[in-house]
Design an enzyme around this catalytic site. Structure first.
Site, PDB file in Angstrom:
ATOM      1  N   SER A  73       0.933  -1.208   0.562  1.00  0.00           N
ATOM      2  CA  SER A  73       0.594   0.058  -0.254  1.00  0.00           C
ATOM      3  C   SER A  73       0.676   1.849   0.361  1.00  0.00           C
ATOM      4  O   SER A  73       0.546   2.468   0.027  1.00  0.00           O
ATOM      5  CB  SER A  73      -0.629  -0.728   1.317  1.00  0.00           C
ATOM      6  OG  SER A  73       0.360  -0.114   2.655  1.00  0.00           O
ATOM      7  N   ASP A  89      -1.769   8.505   7.472  1.00  0.00           N
ATOM      8  CA  ASP A  89      -3.061   7.897   8.557  1.00  0.00           C
ATOM      9  C   ASP A  89      -1.945   6.727   9.025  1.00  0.00           C
ATOM     10  O   ASP A  89      -0.751   6.853  10.038  1.00  0.00           O
ATOM     11  CB  ASP A  89      -3.793   7.525   7.890  1.00  0.00           C
ATOM     12  CG  ASP A  89      -3.423   6.024   6.176  1.00  0.00           C
ATOM     13  OD1 ASP A  89      -2.590   5.642   6.908  1.00  0.00           O
ATOM     14  OD2 ASP A  89      -3.329   5.159   5.462  1.00  0.00           O
ATOM     15  N   HIS A 117       0.678   4.966   7.286  1.00  0.00           N
ATOM     16  CA  HIS A 117       1.415   5.779   5.764  1.00  0.00           C
ATOM     17  C   HIS A 117       1.767   7.373   5.560  1.00  0.00           C
ATOM     18  O   HIS A 117       0.914   7.519   6.400  1.00  0.00           O
ATOM     19  CB  HIS A 117       0.542   5.474   4.495  1.00  0.00           C
ATOM     20  CG  HIS A 117      -0.225   4.065   3.694  1.00  0.00           C
ATOM     21  ND1 HIS A 117      -1.266   3.824   4.635  1.00  0.00           N
ATOM     22  CD2 HIS A 117       0.417   3.220   3.692  1.00  0.00           C
ATOM     23  CE1 HIS A 117      -1.582   2.135   4.584  1.00  0.00           C
ATOM     24  NE2 HIS A 117      -1.027   1.540   3.956  1.00  0.00           N
TER      25      HIS A 117
END
Length: 375
Positions: free
Chosen positions: A43, A340, A343
């Site tokens: 991600s 977040d 990340h």
């Protein structure tokens, strides 16, 4: 009349010459640019592949992407507020467009000659990693998909030209490994069996063995320029700080020790591949030390906090509930190291990318990415 005709032909010939020269000069100007960027990972660099999967790991809702100018601030599936580190590296090295997600409908035809993004939120080096998200593209599958792309490039350019293009005008970027710890070995309850039956040494050896095979497969498909990121200081992310109820400047030792141990073996692996795979260059992106530096000295880089997520909820550091439409959102996104619970923000990604592109051996070795492009 004849003189006029000759004059017209001469004028036309001169015009064609000027246009041809213009195209030639443009080609020369583009000679220093990277041809294609092939991106593999999780991600941290997913550009939207998970949008096309039935998965619990998605970033296709606001406020994700709020600062991504190419989409007008709409979510694209990137797990950050703007560009990923791979997006920025591509821009710095002259790739004309962001590499499209492999699963996107537009990732076809000549578009793939600028590169393709295979990264997937929740993915790991090991196939079992991320199973709690239901679906994700693990590293083995990502390499399988590149094999399909590789054959498509043969059809577009012809086998000889395709091989030259992949070997001499393309870069392979691999950012993976964090989830093998966060969403595999370290998961409470779900990973207990693994942690009882497999020591950290054995688990990391398994990761390195799989990654060796994956990188070798890419080499066998003509990959020659590689940048491989190590695992960052995962014990310091808002999620780990929140669930372990740590003080602001503390990090989870278990997670960080695993990352450090893996990173040492990854460095040895890349050194071995540089020695044994003829014509290949494997560059180590030392993300662990670079992110640790930013976290330790965040004020120096213009940040207000390196512990609290800009978008998220739960715990002292907004680090338990992922970013979504009803999440608490900070007022100044460029003052947060983390977007977040997991990340980095785009502001952090810019610092990381520029260090990797033009930095010294402290954070990128044996050469930086601009030098890798220009080999």
């Amino acid at each position: 009349m004849l003189a006029m005709t000759i004059k017209c032909h001469n004028t036309l010939a001169l015009l064609i010459f000027i246009i041809s020269l213009s195209f030639y000069e443009n080609d020369v100007a583009k000679g220093d640019n990277l041809g294609a960027s092939f991106i593999f990972g999780d991600s941290l660099v997913d550009a939207g592949n998970n949008n096309y999967l039935s998965t619990l790991s998605k970033a296709n809702s606001p406020p994700n992407g709020i600062d991504f100018k190419a989409s007008g601030g709409n979510p694209t599936g990137r797990f950050t507020n703007g560009r990923t580190i791979s997006d920025i590296v591509g821009e710095e090295l002259g790739v004309p467009n962001f590499a499209p997600p492999y699963l996107a409908p537009n990732a076809t035809g000549k578009v793939i000659l600028n590169g393709v993004n295979y990264a997937s939120g929740g993915a790991g080096i090991l196939n079992a990693t991320g199973s709690l998200f239901v679906n994700r593209l693990g590293m083995d599958i990502q390499v399988d998909y590149f094999n399909i792309t590789r054959k498509q490039i043969d059809k577009l350019l012809g086998s000889a030209n395709a091989r030259e293009y992949i070997m001499n005008k393309s870069m392979f970027s691999i950012t993976i490994g964090s989830n093998d710890f966060l969403n595999n070995y370290l998961i409470p309850l779900l990973s207990t069996g693994t942690r009882v039956s497999e020591s950290p040494d054995a688990f990391i050896n398994d990761m390195i063995s799989h990654l060796r095979a994956q990188l070798t497969r890419l080499y066998e498909m003509d990959g020659r320029r590689f940048v491989v990121a190590n695992v960052g200081p995962i014990g310091c992310i808002p999620y780990e700080r929140s669930i372990n109820q740590l003080k602001e400047n503390d990090c989870d030792d278990l997670a960080d020790n695993l990352a450090t141990q893996y990173n040492a073996q990854l460095k040895d692996l890349l050194s071995q591949l540089n020695d044994n795979l003829h014509g290949a260059t494997f560059v180590l992106a030392n993300v662990y030390d670079l992110v640790s530096e930013i976290i330790s000295n965040y004020a120096k880089y213009g940040f207000r906090t390196a512990s609290t997520a800009c978008c998220g909820d739960g715990g002292e550091y907004a680090g338990i509930i992922p970013c979504g439409p009803i999440s608490t959102l900070c007022s100044d996104r460029y003052k947060h190291v983390f977007w977040d619970p997991y990340h980095p923000s785009e502001a952090t990604n810019i610092i990381l990318a520029k260090q990797l592109v033009d930095g010294d051996k402290t954070y990128v070795s044996p050469i930086n990415l601009r030098q890798l492009r220009d080999l």
